[in-house]
Design a protein around this motif. Structure first.
Motif, short mmCIF file in Angstrom:
data_model
loop_
_atom_site.label_atom_id
_atom_site.label_comp_id
_atom_site.label_asym_id
_atom_site.label_seq_id
_atom_site.Cartn_x
_atom_site.Cartn_y
_atom_site.Cartn_z
N LYS A 61 41.42 71.14 -20.55
CA LYS A 61 41.90 69.80 -20.22
C LYS A 61 42.00 69.60 -18.71
CE LYS A 61 45.76 69.95 -22.66
NZ LYS A 61 45.67 71.27 -23.34
N ASP A 62 41.82 70.69 -17.95
CA ASP A 62 41.99 70.67 -16.50
C ASP A 62 40.62 70.78 -15.81
OD1 ASP A 62 42.41 71.33 -13.78
OD2 ASP A 62 44.29 72.39 -14.24
N PRO A 63 40.13 69.70 -15.20
CA PRO A 63 38.81 69.76 -14.55
C PRO A 63 38.71 70.84 -13.48
CG PRO A 63 39.58 67.49 -14.72
CD PRO A 63 40.73 68.36 -15.12
N GLY A 64 39.80 71.07 -12.74
CA GLY A 64 39.78 72.09 -11.70
C GLY A 64 39.57 73.48 -12.26
N GLN A 65 40.20 73.79 -13.38
CA GLN A 65 40.03 75.11 -13.99
C GLN A 65 38.62 75.28 -14.56
OE1 GLN A 65 43.26 76.68 -16.43
NE2 GLN A 65 44.69 75.21 -15.54
N ILE A 66 38.04 74.21 -15.05
CA ILE A 66 36.65 74.27 -15.51
C ILE A 66 35.72 74.62 -14.34
CG2 ILE A 66 34.71 72.84 -16.31
CD1 ILE A 66 36.69 71.43 -18.18
N GLN A 67 35.91 73.95 -13.22
CA GLN A 67 35.08 74.20 -12.04
C GLN A 67 35.22 75.64 -11.57
OE1 GLN A 67 32.75 72.43 -10.60
NE2 GLN A 67 33.00 70.59 -11.86
N GLN A 68 36.44 76.15 -11.56
CA GLN A 68 36.68 77.53 -11.13
C GLN A 68 35.99 78.52 -12.06
OE1 GLN A 68 40.93 77.97 -10.87
NE2 GLN A 68 41.13 76.50 -9.20
N MET A 69 36.01 78.25 -13.36
CA MET A 69 35.37 79.14 -14.32
C MET A 69 33.86 79.18 -14.10
SD MET A 69 35.66 79.21 -18.49
CE MET A 69 35.24 77.47 -18.73
N VAL A 70 33.25 78.02 -13.94
CA VAL A 70 31.80 77.99 -13.74
C VAL A 70 31.43 78.63 -12.40
CG1 VAL A 70 29.80 76.49 -13.44
CG2 VAL A 70 31.47 75.99 -15.23
N ALA A 71 32.17 78.30 -11.35
CA ALA A 71 31.88 78.87 -10.03
C ALA A 71 32.02 80.39 -10.04
CB ALA A 71 32.80 78.26 -8.98
N GLY A 72 33.05 80.89 -10.69
CA GLY A 72 33.25 82.33 -10.77
C GLY A 72 32.15 83.01 -11.57
N SER A 73 31.69 82.34 -12.62
CA SER A 73 30.63 82.91 -13.45
C SER A 73 29.31 82.98 -12.69
CB SER A 73 30.45 82.06 -14.71
OG SER A 73 31.65 82.00 -15.46
N ILE A 74 28.99 81.92 -11.96
CA ILE A 74 27.75 81.89 -11.20
C ILE A 74 27.80 82.90 -10.05
CG2 ILE A 74 26.34 80.45 -9.66
CD1 ILE A 74 27.03 78.08 -11.52
N ALA A 75 28.97 83.04 -9.43
CA ALA A 75 29.11 84.02 -8.35
C ALA A 75 28.88 85.44 -8.87
CB ALA A 75 30.49 83.90 -7.72
N ALA A 76 29.32 85.70 -10.09
CA ALA A 76 29.20 87.06 -10.65
C ALA A 76 27.81 87.34 -11.20
CB ALA A 76 30.24 87.26 -11.74
N ASP A 105 44.36 64.54 -25.86
CA ASP A 105 44.12 65.98 -25.87
C ASP A 105 42.82 66.33 -26.59
OD1 ASP A 105 46.44 66.45 -24.44
OD2 ASP A 105 47.60 67.18 -26.17
N LEU A 106 42.62 65.74 -27.76
CA LEU A 106 41.41 66.05 -28.51
C LEU A 106 40.16 65.58 -27.77
CD1 LEU A 106 43.46 66.54 -30.93
CD2 LEU A 106 41.55 65.87 -32.39
N LEU A 111 35.32 66.53 -25.88
CA LEU A 111 34.26 65.70 -25.30
C LEU A 111 34.24 65.78 -23.77
CD1 LEU A 111 31.98 63.82 -25.98
CD2 LEU A 111 33.62 61.94 -26.15
N ASP A 112 35.39 65.59 -23.13
CA ASP A 112 35.42 65.63 -21.67
C ASP A 112 35.00 67.00 -21.14
OD1 ASP A 112 36.42 63.08 -21.95
OD2 ASP A 112 38.43 63.55 -21.26
N ALA A 113 35.49 68.06 -21.77
CA ALA A 113 35.16 69.41 -21.30
C ALA A 113 33.68 69.70 -21.48
CB ALA A 113 36.00 70.45 -22.04
N ALA A 114 33.10 69.26 -22.58
CA ALA A 114 31.67 69.48 -22.80
C ALA A 114 30.85 68.76 -21.74
CB ALA A 114 31.27 69.01 -24.19
N PHE A 115 31.26 67.55 -21.39
CA PHE A 115 30.59 66.81 -20.33
C PHE A 115 30.72 67.53 -18.99
CE2 PHE A 115 31.76 63.96 -16.76
CZ PHE A 115 30.49 63.49 -16.43
N ARG A 116 31.94 67.95 -18.64
CA ARG A 116 32.16 68.57 -17.33
C ARG A 116 31.45 69.92 -17.23
NH1 ARG A 116 37.99 66.52 -18.06
NH2 ARG A 116 38.03 64.65 -16.74
#
Length: 257
Positions: A61-76, A105-106, A111-116
């Protein structure tokens, strides 16, 4: 070089089965989940198949945490080759009583998380000219049931997003598909059983027979492994580059009515 799969909601249920299936093919796995023992589940699964992994307890539900997860994954790992948008929540209520915050929340998780997440991994897939986005929708993305207005709306939306991504991804070798399972006996479904018992005034056995499996032509729950093998087929088979924009029902015949 090993490929990498990022799978949301991958420390239990369908998501864990998908993670195990991809790990079995040698993929690095980016796990995501909110279970307290999530890091241990991720480490144990990765060790079983001798693959590298990361674990993130990102709140989708947190766009910032999504970005951190993707950035960390790509860095690794350098790139995300497969994104599986699997995480889900549920709330069952008559529309007149449905809380606004539960609707939000749903929508945010499904939907929002899949888009982001799709937006975040897209540039890397474009650059590599390959990639697969697999959205775990639901039979409820194709049909409706009462008391699940937010879930049904979100899952219908996921299929629309999938089709749009397929059109945009085609020129870059990126596929996008949705899997639409019937009822799978996961922790999410287990949680729904007492909720449905309360709403309908039924016993557990009656709810399973008359609500969950009522429309299944094959009177059984779908297995997580069946969904996982389908996801693997859509990402890793000889047919995969030619399958995009689909909403594939694995529903024991539910939507054949």
């Amino acid at each position: 070089m090993s490929k990498t799969a990022l799978i949301t909601g991958s420390t239990s249920g369908i998501g864990l089965a998908i993670a195990a299936a991809f790990a079995g093919k040698g993929y690095n796995i980016v796990f995501n989940g909110l279970e307290k023992n999530g890091p241990g589940i991720a480490a144990e699964t990765a060790a079983k198949f001798e693959v590298d992994h990361l674990f993130f307890d990102a709140d989708l539900k947190d766009p910032g945490q999504i970005q951190q997860m993707v950035a960390g994954s790509i860095a690794a790992f350098g790139n995300i080759d497969v994104l599986v948008n699997n995480a889900g929540i549920q709330f069952v209520s008559k529309i007149e009583d449905f809380p606004d915050e539960k609707w939000r929340d749903l929508m945010a998780v499904h939907l929002d998380a899949a888009f982001r997440l799709s937006k975040a991994v897209w540039p890397g897939m474009q650059q590599k000219r390959s990639g697969a986005v697999i959205n775990i929708a639901s039979a409820h993305g194709l049909i409706a049931s009462p008391y699940k207005s937010a879930y049904v709306a979100a899952k219908h939306g996921i299929i629309g997003l999938t089709r749009a991504l397929a059109m945009e991804g085609g020129p870059f070798g990126i596929t996008a598909n949705a899997i639409c399972p019937g009822y799978v006996l996961t922790p999410l479904v287990e949680k729904q059983i007492p909720e449905q018992m309360q709403v309908h005034g039924m016993s557990r056995e009656e709810v399973v027979e008359k609500i969950f499996l009522k429309e299944h032509a094959i009177k059984a729950f779908i297995t997580p492994e069946a969904v996982a093998e389908t996801a693997l087929f859509l990402a890793n088979s000889a047919a995969a580059p030619f399958i995009t924009g689909t909403a594939l029902a694995i529903d024991a015949g539910w939507t054949a009515h």
